[in-house]
Design a protein around this motif. Structure first.
Motif, PDB file in Angstrom:
ATOM      1  N   PRO A  70       1.557  -0.278 -23.936  1.00 58.51           N
ATOM      2  CA  PRO A  70       2.950  -1.451 -23.501  1.00 58.51           C
ATOM      3  C   PRO A  70       3.881  -1.899 -24.384  1.00 58.51           C
ATOM      4  CG  PRO A  70       0.722  -1.825 -23.784  1.00 58.51           C
ATOM      5  CD  PRO A  70       0.791  -0.665 -23.852  1.00 58.51           C
ATOM      6  N   TRP A  71       4.638  -2.057 -24.235  1.00 54.28           N
ATOM      7  CA  TRP A  71       5.963  -2.808 -24.539  1.00 54.28           C
ATOM      8  C   TRP A  71       5.320  -4.211 -24.935  1.00 54.28           C
ATOM      9  CZ3 TRP A  71      11.831  -0.301 -25.298  1.00 54.28           C
ATOM     10  CH2 TRP A  71      12.195   0.950 -25.307  1.00 54.28           C
ATOM     11  N   THR A  72       5.056  -4.739 -26.095  1.00 55.04           N
ATOM     12  CA  THR A  72       5.494  -6.317 -26.060  1.00 55.04           C
ATOM     13  C   THR A  72       6.628  -6.940 -25.003  1.00 55.04           C
ATOM     14  OG1 THR A  72       6.981  -6.958 -28.158  1.00 55.04           O
ATOM     15  CG2 THR A  72       5.269  -6.882 -28.295  1.00 55.04           C
ATOM     16  N   VAL A  73       6.538  -8.510 -24.374  1.00 59.62           N
ATOM     17  CA  VAL A  73       8.017  -8.471 -24.035  1.00 59.62           C
ATOM     18  C   VAL A  73       8.282  -8.873 -24.335  1.00 59.62           C
ATOM     19  CG1 VAL A  73       8.156 -11.062 -22.939  1.00 59.62           C
ATOM     20  CG2 VAL A  73       5.923 -10.289 -22.537  1.00 59.62           C
ATOM     21  N   ARG A 108       0.579  -1.172   0.011  1.00 62.15           N
ATOM     22  CA  ARG A 108      -0.235  -0.093   0.396  1.00 62.15           C
ATOM     23  C   ARG A 108       0.956   1.570   0.509  1.00 62.15           C
ATOM     24  NH1 ARG A 108      -5.407  -0.943  -1.560  1.00 62.15           N
ATOM     25  NH2 ARG A 108      -5.773  -3.189  -0.734  1.00 62.15           N
ATOM     26  N   LEU A 109       1.713   1.649   0.942  1.00 62.27           N
ATOM     27  CA  LEU A 109       3.028   2.368   1.195  1.00 62.27           C
ATOM     28  C   LEU A 109       3.590   2.321  -0.842  1.00 62.27           C
ATOM     29  CD1 LEU A 109       4.258   4.635   2.626  1.00 62.27           C
ATOM     30  CD2 LEU A 109       5.656   2.949   3.508  1.00 62.27           C
ATOM     31  N   GLY A 110       4.216   1.969  -1.146  1.00 62.80           N
ATOM     32  CA  GLY A 110       4.796   1.547  -2.565  1.00 62.80           C
ATOM     33  C   GLY A 110       3.569   1.909  -3.403  1.00 62.80           C
ATOM     34  N   ARG A 111       2.495   1.572  -3.391  1.00 66.22           N
ATOM     35  CA  ARG A 111       1.213   2.087  -4.215  1.00 66.22           C
ATOM     36  C   ARG A 111       1.352   3.600  -4.542  1.00 66.22           C
ATOM     37  NH1 ARG A 111      -1.691   2.799  -7.889  1.00 66.22           N
ATOM     38  NH2 ARG A 111      -3.589   3.145  -8.424  1.00 66.22           N
ATOM     39  N   ALA A 112       1.511   3.907  -2.674  1.00 63.51           N
ATOM     40  CA  ALA A 112       1.377   5.607  -3.079  1.00 63.51           C
ATOM     41  C   ALA A 112       1.833   6.479  -3.682  1.00 63.51           C
ATOM     42  CB  ALA A 112       0.928   5.653  -0.884  1.00 63.51           C
ATOM     43  N   GLY A 113       3.128   5.893  -3.370  1.00 63.30           N
ATOM     44  CA  GLY A 113       4.191   6.501  -4.746  1.00 63.30           C
ATOM     45  C   GLY A 113       3.965   5.680  -6.089  1.00 63.30           C
ATOM     46  N   GLU A 114       3.314   5.047  -6.727  1.00 69.14           N
ATOM     47  CA  GLU A 114       2.449   4.957  -7.791  1.00 69.14           C
ATOM     48  C   GLU A 114       2.150   5.673  -8.313  1.00 69.14           C
ATOM     49  OE1 GLU A 114       3.940   2.988 -10.655  1.00 69.14           O
ATOM     50  OE2 GLU A 114       5.922   2.439  -9.085  1.00 69.14           O
ATOM     51  N   PHE A 115       0.562   6.182  -6.591  1.00 72.96           N
ATOM     52  CA  PHE A 115      -0.506   7.078  -7.931  1.00 72.96           C
ATOM     53  C   PHE A 115      -0.244   8.238  -7.701  1.00 72.96           C
ATOM     54  CE2 PHE A 115      -4.744   4.214  -6.434  1.00 72.96           C
ATOM     55  CZ  PHE A 115      -4.824   5.835  -7.175  1.00 72.96           C
ATOM     56  N   ARG A 116       1.232   8.639  -7.424  1.00 65.54           N
ATOM     57  CA  ARG A 116       1.313  10.296  -7.876  1.00 65.54           C
ATOM     58  C   ARG A 116       1.188  10.272  -9.409  1.00 65.54           C
ATOM     59  NH1 ARG A 116       3.819  13.729  -4.761  1.00 65.54           N
ATOM     60  NH2 ARG A 116       3.052  14.949  -6.914  1.00 65.54           N
ATOM     61  N   ASP A 117       1.709   9.115 -10.374  1.00 62.41           N
ATOM     62  CA  ASP A 117       2.368   9.138 -11.421  1.00 62.41           C
ATOM     63  C   ASP A 117       1.794   8.593 -12.630  1.00 62.41           C
ATOM     64  OD1 ASP A 117       3.820   7.514 -10.730  1.00 62.41           O
ATOM     65  OD2 ASP A 117       5.648   8.547 -11.465  1.00 62.41           O
ATOM     66  N   ASN A 118       1.003   7.423 -11.993  1.00 59.91           N
ATOM     67  CA  ASN A 118       0.006   5.985 -12.494  1.00 59.91           C
ATOM     68  C   ASN A 118      -1.048   5.676 -11.873  1.00 59.91           C
ATOM     69  OD1 ASN A 118       1.242   4.060 -11.846  1.00 59.91           O
ATOM     70  ND2 ASN A 118       2.986   5.035 -12.485  1.00 59.91           N
ATOM     71  N   GLU A 119      -2.076   5.330 -13.267  1.00 58.10           N
ATOM     72  CA  GLU A 119      -2.857   4.435 -12.614  1.00 58.10           C
ATOM     73  C   GLU A 119      -2.619   2.520 -12.304  1.00 58.10           C
ATOM     74  OE1 GLU A 119      -5.821   5.302 -11.394  1.00 58.10           O
ATOM     75  OE2 GLU A 119      -5.005   7.504 -12.079  1.00 58.10           O
ATOM     76  N   THR A 120      -1.313   2.160 -12.576  1.00 55.52           N
ATOM     77  CA  THR A 120      -1.492   1.194 -12.625  1.00 55.52           C
ATOM     78  C   THR A 120      -0.708   0.090 -10.738  1.00 55.52           C
ATOM     79  OG1 THR A 120       1.391   1.750 -12.587  1.00 55.52           O
ATOM     80  CG2 THR A 120       0.008   1.109 -14.794  1.00 55.52           C
ATOM     81  N   GLY A 121      -2.310  -0.710 -10.396  1.00 56.33           N
ATOM     82  CA  GLY A 121      -1.975  -0.818  -9.008  1.00 56.33           C
ATOM     83  C   GLY A 121      -1.047  -2.120  -8.923  1.00 56.33           C
ATOM     84  N   PHE A 146      11.408  -3.647 -16.555  1.00 52.66           N
ATOM     85  CA  PHE A 146      11.050  -4.265 -17.399  1.00 52.66           C
ATOM     86  C   PHE A 146       9.912  -4.152 -17.322  1.00 52.66           C
ATOM     87  CE2 PHE A 146       8.994  -8.867 -17.863  1.00 52.66           C
ATOM     88  CZ  PHE A 146       8.791  -8.297 -19.833  1.00 52.66           C
ATOM     89  N   ASP A 147       8.748  -4.547 -16.549  1.00 44.76           N
ATOM     90  CA  ASP A 147       7.689  -4.016 -15.936  1.00 44.76           C
ATOM     91  C   ASP A 147       7.104  -3.064 -16.540  1.00 44.76           C
ATOM     92  OD1 ASP A 147       4.802  -5.364 -15.151  1.00 44.76           O
ATOM     93  OD2 ASP A 147       4.815  -3.808 -13.229  1.00 44.76           O
ATOM     94  N   ALA A 148       7.406  -1.755 -16.115  1.00 39.10           N
ATOM     95  CA  ALA A 148       7.048  -0.628 -16.642  1.00 39.10           C
ATOM     96  C   ALA A 148       7.062  -0.180 -18.027  1.00 39.10           C
ATOM     97  CB  ALA A 148       8.429   0.315 -15.773  1.00 39.10           C
ATOM     98  N   LEU A 149       8.143  -1.230 -18.527  1.00 35.83           N
ATOM     99  CA  LEU A 149       7.989  -0.895 -20.203  1.00 35.83           C
ATOM    100  C   LEU A 149       7.180  -1.806 -20.940  1.00 35.83           C
ATOM    101  CD1 LEU A 149      11.823  -1.717 -20.912  1.00 35.83           C
ATOM    102  CD2 LEU A 149      10.878   0.336 -21.989  1.00 35.83           C
TER     103      LEU A 149
END
Length: 375
Positions: A325-328, A180-193, A313-316
């Motif tokens: 999204p990029w392909t694998v 959840r704390l990590g998600r708080a950082g992600e929430f600031r700049d994207n919607e990828t939970g 890798f996951d961001a790409l």
């Protein structure tokens, strides 16, 4: 200790209420003399014991005990094939973490025999001819101890299971808070939970494959979701800017690594120490061109080298407001192209080996928009 009493008639002692389960305890009578076996069985039956078996062949004792796990063995000493001493020695090699009462019944009265019997594992002994009350009292005493031991073992097992369950609950709660704390950082700049879940699990897979061990890899799983928590401290005008950052803005953005370490703090918890280390160093690059300290090669903690690959890798391969999204395959090619500059070459090779398992996490933990589309 129960010993041979005088041969005159002795009044049978009055006993209190037997411990629960004592009459159903498994008792094994071992004597090569069938008459002795019959006498002992009759005594036990009269006392109400309902689970008594016997043998006149001492060679069968060990196998029989391993199959039945008796609560008490009544054992003769002088027997053909295997003496009582030899039987106890054989049992000692098979019994681990258990208390097995053995009551030795012998006509030998010499001290050496008694000493040998007790040394071999006998818990008590009676010399023949014995009186009925002696046998009854010794059996009851030994079974009381046996039943108490079993009850304590069960209690210990129950407590251990409760502690294990509670520990797992705490660990699960801890992991969820971290996510959840990590998600708080992600929430600031994207919607990828799901990003923090995927990259942390990817990091765990990579850590195991790299030989760090299951325990170390699990701590990385717990710690890595907080890698970008420092984004909480970056102003919206920089973090949410639509377009390329200016040099001054980029310098502000880079501060999120150290901010993350400050937010997590200097705690004595192994998990939080590693989380702070990953937050501070996961943007360092193998060739020394990363930030915030410009660490190079193995100066970069191995945990950060692992997280760096999985994070990129996951961001790409994830959808962002500013990109598809990029392909694998394309993302894997980028990771390999950056081996030796951004990423540790040896770690990239390990990553290539586990790529199918890593890619499977994209399906197992989809982003919210992907999950909704699938529904």
């Amino acid at each position: 200790m129960c010993r041979r009493g005088a041969m005159e008639q002795v009044p049978e002692p009055r006993h209190g209420k037997p411990r629960r389960g004592i009459k159903t305890a498994k008792i094994f009578v071992v004597d090569d003399n069938p008459t002795n076996v019959t006498v002992l069985e009759a005594i036990l039956k009269k006392e109400g014991y309902t689970n008594v078996v016997s043998t006149t062949d001492s060679r069968t004792v060990v196998a029989s005990h391993l199959a039945e796990r008796y609560d008490l063995i009544l054992l003769d000493i002088q027997m053909p094939h295997m003496s009582g001493i030899e039987v106890m020695q054989a049992l000692a090699g098979e019994i681990v973490d258990d208390y097995l009462p053995i009551l030795v019944l012998t006509a030998q009265t010499d001290t050496e025999t008694h000493k040998s019997a007790l040394s071999a594992g006998a818990k008590d002994f009676l010399t023949k001819p014995f009186q009925r009350w002696e046998v009854v009292q010794c059996i009851r005493n030994l079974l009381e101890t046996r039943i108490f031991y079993k009850a304590q073992r069960i209690r210990a097992d129950v407590l251990e299971e409760k502690v294990r369950e509670r520990t797992e609950e705490i660990r699960a709660t801890q992991l969820e808070i971290v996510r959840r704390l990590g998600r708080a950082g992600e929430f600031r700049d994207n919607e990828t939970g799901a990003h923090v879940i995927r990259m942390s699990k990817m990091s765990q897979l990579l850590a195991v494959a790299a030989g760090l061990g299951e325990k170390h890899a699990e701590i990385i799983l717990f710690a890595s979701p907080m890698h970008d928590v420092g984004k909480i401290g970056i102003p919206d005008r920089v973090l949410l800017k639509n377009g390329k950052l200016e040099a001054a803005e980029w310098e502000i953005m880079k501060k999120h690594a150290e901010m993350g370490a400050e937010i997590i703090g200097d705690h004595n918890s192994e998990l939080l120490r590693l989380a702070a280390l990953i937050a501070k160093t996961h943007h360092e690059k193998w060739d020394g061109t990363g930030y915030p300290r410009g660490l190079k090669g193995e100066e970069i903690p191995v945990e950060a080298r692992i997280v760096s690959i999985c994070d990129v890798f996951d961001a790409l391969t994830s959808r962002r407001p500013y990109k598809e999204p990029w392909t694998v395959e394309a993302a894997a090619k980028f990771i390999n192209d950056q081996a030796g500059s951004h990423f540790e070459p040896a770690m990239v090779e390990v990553f290539n080996r586990i790529l199918p398992a890593v890619a499977a996490l994209k399906t197992e933990f989809p982003d919210e928009d992907e999950a909704e589309a699938a529904d």
